[in-house]
Design a protein around this motif. Structure first.
Motif, PDB file in Angstrom:
ATOM      1  N   ALA A 190      -3.325   0.488  -5.543  1.00 28.89           N
ATOM      2  CA  ALA A 190      -3.506   0.863  -4.383  1.00 28.89           C
ATOM      3  C   ALA A 190      -4.783   0.395  -3.658  1.00 28.89           C
ATOM      4  O   ALA A 190      -4.914  -0.286  -2.567  1.00 28.89           O
ATOM      5  CB  ALA A 190      -3.240   2.337  -3.873  1.00 28.89           C
ATOM      6  N   ALA A 191      -5.921   0.716  -4.320  1.00 26.83           N
ATOM      7  CA  ALA A 191      -7.319   0.281  -3.752  1.00 26.83           C
ATOM      8  C   ALA A 191      -7.305  -1.080  -3.750  1.00 26.83           C
ATOM      9  O   ALA A 191      -7.938  -1.605  -2.911  1.00 26.83           O
ATOM     10  CB  ALA A 191      -8.221   0.881  -4.824  1.00 26.83           C
TER      11      ALA A 191
ATOM     12  N   ASP B  23       1.312   5.164  -4.282  1.00 28.80           N
ATOM     13  CA  ASP B  23       0.713   6.184  -4.371  1.00 28.80           C
ATOM     14  C   ASP B  23       0.448   6.557  -5.851  1.00 28.80           C
ATOM     15  O   ASP B  23      -0.498   7.414  -6.053  1.00 28.80           O
ATOM     16  CB  ASP B  23       1.575   7.458  -3.797  1.00 28.80           C
ATOM     17  CG  ASP B  23       1.725   7.120  -2.089  1.00 28.80           C
ATOM     18  OD1 ASP B  23       0.898   6.583  -1.798  1.00 28.80           O
ATOM     19  OD2 ASP B  23       2.673   7.676  -1.677  1.00 28.80           O
TER      20      ASP B  23
ATOM     21  N   ARG C 255     -11.635   2.815   2.787  1.00 24.17           N
ATOM     22  CA  ARG C 255     -10.606   3.465   2.170  1.00 24.17           C
ATOM     23  C   ARG C 255     -10.320   3.207   0.754  1.00 24.17           C
ATOM     24  O   ARG C 255      -9.867   4.077  -0.097  1.00 24.17           O
ATOM     25  CB  ARG C 255      -9.364   3.320   3.018  1.00 24.17           C
ATOM     26  CG  ARG C 255      -8.123   4.087   2.486  1.00 24.17           C
ATOM     27  CD  ARG C 255      -6.910   3.972   3.483  1.00 24.17           C
ATOM     28  NE  ARG C 255      -5.821   4.225   3.049  1.00 24.17           N
ATOM     29  CZ  ARG C 255      -4.357   4.121   3.445  1.00 24.17           C
ATOM     30  NH1 ARG C 255      -4.387   3.176   4.743  1.00 24.17           N
ATOM     31  NH2 ARG C 255      -3.370   4.463   3.037  1.00 24.17           N
ATOM     32  N   ALA C 256     -10.518   2.149   0.453  1.00 24.26           N
ATOM     33  CA  ALA C 256     -10.441   1.654  -0.963  1.00 24.26           C
ATOM     34  C   ALA C 256     -11.384   1.968  -1.884  1.00 24.26           C
ATOM     35  O   ALA C 256     -11.251   2.829  -2.881  1.00 24.26           O
ATOM     36  CB  ALA C 256     -10.642   0.062  -1.092  1.00 24.26           C
TER      37      ALA C 256
ATOM     38  N   GLU D 242     -12.708   5.303  -1.471  1.00 25.11           N
ATOM     39  CA  GLU D 242     -12.403   6.709  -1.482  1.00 25.11           C
ATOM     40  C   GLU D 242     -10.693   6.744  -2.565  1.00 25.11           C
ATOM     41  O   GLU D 242     -10.775   7.676  -3.280  1.00 25.11           O
ATOM     42  CB  GLU D 242     -11.861   7.297  -0.238  1.00 25.11           C
ATOM     43  CG  GLU D 242     -13.108   7.107   0.738  1.00 25.11           C
ATOM     44  CD  GLU D 242     -12.521   7.473   2.230  1.00 25.11           C
ATOM     45  OE1 GLU D 242     -11.245   7.798   2.512  1.00 25.11           O
ATOM     46  OE2 GLU D 242     -13.495   7.676   3.183  1.00 25.11           O
ATOM     47  N   THR D 243     -10.099   5.629  -2.586  1.00 26.01           N
ATOM     48  CA  THR D 243      -9.000   5.669  -3.144  1.00 26.01           C
ATOM     49  C   THR D 243      -9.153   5.362  -4.900  1.00 26.01           C
ATOM     50  O   THR D 243      -8.410   5.906  -5.628  1.00 26.01           O
ATOM     51  CB  THR D 243      -7.653   4.629  -2.592  1.00 26.01           C
ATOM     52  OG1 THR D 243      -7.861   4.999  -1.345  1.00 26.01           O
ATOM     53  CG2 THR D 243      -6.785   4.945  -3.635  1.00 26.01           C
TER      54      THR D 243
ATOM     55  N   PRO E 284      -3.143   4.433  -8.234  1.00 32.81           N
ATOM     56  CA  PRO E 284      -4.337   4.538  -7.243  1.00 32.81           C
ATOM     57  C   PRO E 284      -5.064   3.003  -7.557  1.00 32.81           C
ATOM     58  O   PRO E 284      -5.593   2.639  -6.363  1.00 32.81           O
ATOM     59  CB  PRO E 284      -4.863   5.558  -7.478  1.00 32.81           C
ATOM     60  CG  PRO E 284      -4.581   6.195  -8.775  1.00 32.81           C
ATOM     61  CD  PRO E 284      -3.258   5.717  -8.978  1.00 32.81           C
TER      62      PRO E 284
ATOM     63  N   VAL F 238       0.644  -1.254  -0.051  1.00 33.13           N
ATOM     64  CA  VAL F 238       0.033   0.055   0.111  1.00 33.13           C
ATOM     65  C   VAL F 238       0.893   1.410  -0.219  1.00 33.13           C
ATOM     66  O   VAL F 238       0.724   2.094  -0.853  1.00 33.13           O
ATOM     67  CB  VAL F 238      -0.934  -0.047   1.030  1.00 33.13           C
ATOM     68  CG1 VAL F 238      -1.644   1.332   1.349  1.00 33.13           C
ATOM     69  CG2 VAL F 238      -2.019  -1.209   1.163  1.00 33.13           C
TER      70      VAL F 238
END
Length: 987
Positions: free
Chosen positions: A541-542, A535, A567-568, A570-571, A538, A531
């Motif tokens: 990352a999700a 950056d 959070r995923a 949102e990402t 994304p 994670v």
């Protein structure tokens, strides 16, 4: 079965039943001559050995001799060998004086032979007298079978004797001759080509085994059923289907300690590391050594090329010329290849046509239309091993130049030749280009193979290594059989790298570990490590955050996993490429569906809207697959089926992969099981299982459905053992979301057999795991079976607590199974307490709710329970209610349930008429319907060819089904097969 010197052999003849029947029938009709032809290692000797065990040869004298490679000074060697031990049988026989001429040839028989006649001055007449004497001795030995093997090495006098013998055959003699067709003397062929009408003739040509035959032979040799189609396919390709090569490769694997079980299959990578077996190498080397230098050059070039190529290309790489159109162009292409001209010097003045013809005449090369190639892989390797290194590199360089001129260009072959030509930089570039081309064509397995080879054998700087490892990781993700690339990913991560590369590598490592599922905690840690470095990516990352939200361990409740999922959400980017976004949203919806979080449907609707109800990329197919699989387990059967069918339909085009296809079909099979669409399901499962032996996740799906499909009454012990084993496997893998069906079936079996306590102990940690992971919508499917088992074990308090706990925890969740499953569980509680009216009502509610899902099998069980309660109350509707359950069981072919419900009916004075047709009875023996039908016909005495004609199948298909039936039943002959099927109605 282990033989001497570490060799392993098959305890039974495999995939040659038809040939053995032909051989035995011909031998039984004396006088007869049978030729068994086939190349080295094809199984001629084994076939003849099996003949000796046949009833057709009972009471016949067995005379056997064979030729050796060294032909002189042993004239008539195989005949002498066959007769030298027959003195006791000839003692007292009325032999004519002519047989005395055999004294010098057969000193072992001198004591029983007449006195030797005076020698003749004419050598031809002397030889003729010997031939007459041999025929008379064979006649005196009475009913006999004369077997002469390896006649491709026969001396001239042996061939002359056979020509004489077939013209003067004793009436009670049968002759069996074996030879390699490509090496046999034409005079030998001529001797048996035209037989008298009074002689039975048969010519049997043994062919290499196909994948099915290879699999059957390997299973027999290893004495196991756990030989996967993938391993068999690789073994068949490696051995070219030669039984001897199959046997020796397996022996070499065992001797080297590489023949090990893994996830229900056998290690296959080690096959590529083995040398050519000596039993294959020696005859190939012998043939090549006898060729002219130019023909040897052709053989060497073919061994380097491996691929079927035009004759002109082969001649050009070999360095021979003349009389082959197109060679000039090839030669021109090779002119500038450094080192080639020197290596090929000395043969260029030889006619290419003559050299090629000689190579083809050897039988090692074959024509495939306008192309030429080696007949067998192992033969090519045997020749290749003998090529000196310098010449080998030059030939590879020539092959690389020549194959670039083919259309389409075989990029993988070009890369291979450049590597072995000692040109690493050109090789890497060509291999990467070939991998890109393979990926563009959807051939991820080939792309992965090419990249893995580069990463394992090329010297690369850390950044370049990381880039190619990432390409390999993504290619491997979509292959049906993921290669073992964990160490390559970790090796790439062992260097200083830009964060973006490091993050993607860590994500791929997490996905790889998640696929092999060895350590759930390590998987979770790998996602957590990825994670921070993602950056710039994304979507990935999700995805990593979703990995941390998956309920794979029991020590992380949903409340702690939910923030990662939020959070995923949102990402994940709201714009850009839809595929990655839809894929991540699908993963989140999957977890929500498993946990009963109602937002799963809103996410699903969003995905459906973005994709128009039909996925158009791999990521979108993955989203549909993820949601559909979870929806199946959670009881959303109809929604799941629609999603999975849409994904499967799209995946048949360019949108999916072989791995997607198999997973989707396994999930759809599960949906069919839960929904009650069982017609043809057993056959479909058998077909699917053939494809997923090395895919543990999909194989578990298939095996657990097969185990849960109403067990046959005669196989309850086997069903229980299989279910217990599957539950153990699911526990080890952490796939508790798949365990509801096998736990339910195991507990139902245990209750019927009075073994509820033991079964509860076996499943306790799985049941607890559902609760620990907050998988309430999935666990509730089994709650009624657990309740029944607890009651049966005398633990009513625990049963009531369990039902109450699930009622509380499923409240407010999207859990469609909760209503019928809890109603069924309450029915068990009420029935146990003798509250028959309330229990009947609860069972009726459960049946109606199950029918709406639909869950036809579960509904029928509830109806059966309802009928039992109505009988207790003396309700007149009880009989009609039970009849409904019986009709459903009959439709589903649920034999165990039908027997139980029928017995209940008979105890109540009813006479139900429903029964499963005999043609559906193969399941009682563990066979598919087709296997049962083939086995029955074989047991009735029909040959494979007769069965094929009767069932409109090919003989190969019949052989495959018969072999599977014999392995499942443990039968080693058709007689044993008949005994095993004695209680089974005919198909």
């Amino acid at each position: 079965m282990i033989a001497r010197a570490g060799r392993i052999v098959s305890p039974m003849l495999v995939a040659r039943e038809g040939e053995l029947v032909r051989l035995a029938e011909a031998v039984a009709t004396a006088p007869s001559v049978v030729v068994v032809e086939g190349e080295a290692g094809i199984g001629k000797t084994r076939l003849v050995a099996e003949l000796a065990l046949r009833p057709e040869t009972a009471g016949r004298r067995w005379l056997r001799g064979g030729c050796g490679q060294v032909r002189e000074p042993f004239p008539l060697g195989p005949v002498v060998e066959a007769l030298r031990g027959q003195a006791p049988a000839l003692d007292g026989a009325a032999l004519s004086p002519v047989t005395g001429a055999l004294g010098a040839l057969l000193p072992e028989l001198q004591a029983v032979l007449p006195e030797a006649p005076a020698p003749l001055e004419d050598r031809a007449a002397e030889r003729h007298r010997v031939l007459r004497g041999l025929v008379e001795v064979l006649s005196a030995l009475g009913p006999a079978v004369l077997v002469l093997e390896d006649l491709h090495w026969a001396d001239q006098q042996t061939v002359e004797f056979l020509a004489y013998l077939v013209r003067a055959m004793p009436n009670a003699l049968s002759v069996v001759l074996t030879y390699r067709g490509e090496e046999a003397d034409p005079a030998l062929r001529a001797a048996t080509a035209r037989l008298a009408d009074t002689i039975t003739g048969e010519h049997i040509t043994l062919r290499p085994m196909d994948v099915a035959g290879t699999r059957a032979l390997a299973a027999a040799i290893l004495q196991t059923e756990e030989v996967s189609p993938e391993f068999a396919e690789h073994l068949c390709a490696r051995s070219s289907g030669l039984p001897l090569a199959i046997q020796e490769l397996l022996a070499m694997l065992r001797m080297q300690g590489k023949l090990i079980r893994w996830k229900g299959g056998w290690a296959r990578r080690a096959l590529d590391e083995l040398d050519v077996p000596e039993g294959v190498r020696a005859p190939v080397r012998e043939r090549v050594a006898r060729m002219s230098p130019a023909a040897r050059s052709v053989m060497e070039a073919a061994s380097v090329l491996r691929l079927a190529v035009p004759a002109a290309t082969l001649a050009g790489v070999a360095g021979v010329s003349g009389a082959l159109a197109g060679v000039e162009g090839v030669s021109g292409a090779l002119a500038g290849v450094e080192g080639v001209s020197g290596a090929l010097a000395g043969v260029a003045d030889v006619s290419g046509a003559e050299a090629l013809d000689e190579a083809l005449d050897s039988g090692l090369l074959i024509e495939q239309g306008s192309l030429v190639a080696f007949r067998h892989v192992l033969a090519a390797e045997a020749v290749y091993e003998g090529v000196p290194m310098g010449r080998r590199q030059a030939l590879h360089a020539a092959a690389a130049a020549a194959t670039r001129g083919l259309r389409p260009v075989p990029l993988g072959q070009v890369a291979h030749h450049l590597r072995h030509a000692g040109r690493p930089e050109e090789w890497v570039a060509a291999a990467v280009a070939a991998a890109e081309h393979a990926t563009g064509l959807g051939n991820d397995a080939e792309a992965a193979r090419l990249l893995e080879e580069v990463l394992r054998h090329a010297g690369l700087d850390p950044v370049r290594r990381a880039e190619l490892t990432i390409r390999l990781g993504w290619a491997a993700t979509y292959t049906l059989r993921i290669p073992a690339i964990g160490e390559l990913l970790e090796e790439a991560l062992g260097h200083e790298l830009p964060r973006r590369l490091r993050g993607e590598l860590r994500m791929l490592l997490a996905l790889y570990l998640d696929t092999i599922r060895v350590d759930d905690l390590r998987v979770r840690q790998a996602f957590a490590d990825a994670v921070p470095d993602l950056d710039e990516l994304p979507e990935l990352a999700a995805w990593a955050m979703v990995g941390l939200g998956v309920p794979t361990t029991t020590d992380v409740p949903f409340a702690e996993r939910l923030p990662w999922l939020e959070r995923a959400l949102e990402t994940v980017p709201a714009d850009g490429e839809p595929g990655p976004r839809v894929f991540v949203l699908g993963k989140i919806a999957m977890i929500f569906a498993s946990s009963g979080e109602p937002r799963w449907w809103a996410l699903t609707e969003r995905i459906l809207a973005e994709t128009g109800g039909r996925p158009s990329s791999r990521q979108e197919v993955g989203a549909y697959r993820s949601i559909g699989g979870a929806a199946v387990d959670a009881g959303h059967h109809q929604v799941a089926t629609r999603l999975l069918e849409a994904a499967l339909d799209a995946g048949r085009g360019a949108s999916g992969s072989a791995r997607d296809d198999l997973t989707l079909r396994a999930s759809l099979a599960m949906a069919r099981y839960y929904g009650g669409a069982w017609t043809g399901l057993r056959e479909e499962l058998a077909a699917l299982r053939e494809q997923c032996d090395n895919r543990p996740y999909e194989r578990l799906h298939i095996d657990l459905i097969a185990a849960c499909l109403a067990p046959a009454p005669s196989r309850l012990d086997a069903a229980r053992d299989m279910l217990a084993g599957l539950i153990r496997d699911l526990r080890v893998r952490g796939d508790l979301d798949m365990a509801a069906a096998p736990v339910t079936t195991l507990l139902r079996l245990a209750c019927a057999r009075g073994e509820a306590g033991a079964a509860l102990a076996e499943t306790a940690d799985v049941v607890a795991g559902w609760e620990a992971r907050d998988l309430w919508p999935i666990g509730v499917r089994a709650v009624a079976a657990v309740t029944e088992a607890l009651l049966s074990a005398g633990r009513p308090g625990e049963a009531a607590d369990l039902v109450g706990r699930y009622e509380i925890r499923t409240r407010g969740l999207d859990a469609p199974l909760a209503v019928p499953a809890l109603a069924l569980a309450h029915g068990h509680l009420d029935a146990h307490a003798g509250r028959w009216a309330r229990a009947a009502r609860r069972y009726g509610e459960a049946a109606a709710a199950y029918a709406k899902l639909p869950a036809v099998y579960d509904a029928a069980q509830a109806v059966e329970q309802q009928a039992a309660c109505l009988f207790e109350r003396g309700d007149p509707e009880a009989g009609a209610t039970l009849t409904r359950a019986i009709e459903t069981y009959t439709q589903l072919e649920a034999r165990w349930d039908l027997d139980r419900a029928t017995q209940l009916a008979r105890r109540q004075g009813l006479r139900p008429t429903s029964r499963i047709r005999a043609s559906q009875d193969g399941e009682a023996t563990g066979l598919t319907a087709r296997q049962a039908q083939v086995a029955r016909l074989a047991a009735d005495g029909l040959t494979n060819q007769e069965i094929a004609r009767q069932m409109f199948l090919s003989p190969k298909t019949v052989d495959k089904h018969l072999g599977a039936a014999m392995r499942k039943l443990g039968a080693r002959s058709r007689v044993e097969l008949g005994r095993h099927l004695g209680g089974t109605p005919g198909a």
